[in-house]
Scaffold this active site. Structure first.
Site, mmCIF file in Angstrom:
data_model
loop_
_atom_site.group_PDB
_atom_site.id
_atom_site.type_symbol
_atom_site.label_atom_id
_atom_site.label_comp_id
_atom_site.label_asym_id
_atom_site.label_seq_id
_atom_site.Cartn_x
_atom_site.Cartn_y
_atom_site.Cartn_z
ATOM 1 N N LYS A 1 0.850 -1.202 0.000
ATOM 2 C CA LYS A 1 0.000 0.000 0.000
ATOM 3 C C LYS A 1 0.878 1.242 0.000
ATOM 4 C CE LYS A 1 -4.177 0.185 2.276
ATOM 5 N NZ LYS A 1 -4.988 0.019 3.499
HETATM 6 C C1 E4P Z 1 -8.279 0.766 3.186
HETATM 7 O O1 E4P Z 1 -7.492 -0.049 2.726
HETATM 8 C C2 E4P Z 1 -8.141 1.411 4.502
HETATM 9 O O2 E4P Z 1 -7.487 0.530 5.380
HETATM 10 C C3 E4P Z 1 -9.474 1.739 5.155
HETATM 11 O O3 E4P Z 1 -10.566 1.396 4.349
HETATM 12 C C4 E4P Z 1 -9.527 3.072 5.817
HETATM 13 O O4 E4P Z 1 -10.815 3.317 6.266
HETATM 14 P P1 E4P Z 1 -11.199 4.300 7.453
HETATM 15 O O5 E4P Z 1 -11.603 5.597 6.860
HETATM 16 O O6 E4P Z 1 -12.368 3.619 8.114
HETATM 17 O O7 E4P Z 1 -10.006 4.414 8.364
#
Ligand code: E4P
Length: 219
Positions: free
Chosen positions: A87
């Site tokens: 990521k």
């Molecule tokens: C995606 O890969 C992220 O880990 C995640 O969806 C972030 O979401 P949040 O806004 O609930 O922290």
């Protein structure tokens, strides 16, 4: 549309995986920290455990801010497990890191995507998947789902192979709407997965079946 679990909680991953509907897992530094993981070694151990449970891509996020650091971390993460998606954030340094890592065959989940422009750049750099954050856009008064539709449309028009991974999903309706918008994947918190199972008429139907069965003397 495939479903990934958005968590670093091993028990949630075990429970979700048993349902047979989960094709991958996404993690991030906040999710790791929420499980008491505070360093790369701890993150690696948790990711390896996750990878043993789920047979699919496991997204692991870099924590460097500069391209060189992201590339070094990405190369390392790529050796941790059989199916890693590194990521990388949608930043100037991030796009540089994405293009370097993608050219080496490392799979990239381009994270923190908040605009179609960022999604277009990521696709050119070689992202395997791009993650528009729906809930966080909703939080600032912008319709997050519009971004998912916009990216899906642009990728279709130009026959771009990068997958659209709907992220920051807060409830089951988000997940359904992402499916309708044409997202390839939605990553959902375990709580949302459970919401998707629930329907009051299913519960009422089961209660009635059991009541009738027991009345007939089948205890
Ligand atoms: C995606 O890969 C992220 O880990 C995640 O969806 C972030 O979401 P949040 O806004 O609930 O922290």
């Amino acid at each position: 549309m495939k479903l990934f679990l958005d968590t670093a909680n091993i028990q949630e991953i075990r429970d979700g995986a048993r349902m047979g509907v989960i094709s991958g897992v996404t993690t991030n530094p906040s999710l790791a920290a929420s499980q008491g993981i505070g360093d790369a070694e701890g993150y690696k151990t948790a990711v390896r455990e996750i990878s043993d449970i789920v047979d699919g891509p496991i997204s692991v996020e870099v924590t460097s801010l500069d391209a060189a650091g992201m590339v070094a971390e990405g190369r390392d993460i790529a050796t941790w497990i059989p199916n890693p998606w590194v990521k990388i954030p949608s930043t100037l340094e991030g796009f540089e890191a994405i293009s370097t890592l993608a050219s080496e065959g490392i799979k990239i989940n381009q994270t923190l995507c908040f605009s179609a422009s960022q999604a277009l750049l990521g696709a050119q750099a070689g992202s395997t998947a791009v993650s528009p954050f729906i809930g966080r856009l909703d939080d600032i008064g912008q319709e997050g789902m519009d971004l998912v539709s916009e990216i899906v449309d642009i990728y279709k028009i130009h026959d771009i192979k990068t997958q659209v991974l709907a992220a920051s999903i807060r409830h089951s309706l988000h997940c359904l709407m992402a499916a309708k918008a044409g997202a390839h994947i939605a990553t959902v918190p375990y709580k949302v997965l459970l919401q998707m199972v629930q329907h009051p008429l299913t519960d009422a139907g089961m209660a009635k079946f059991m009541e009738d069965w027991n009345k007939a003397g089948n205890n």
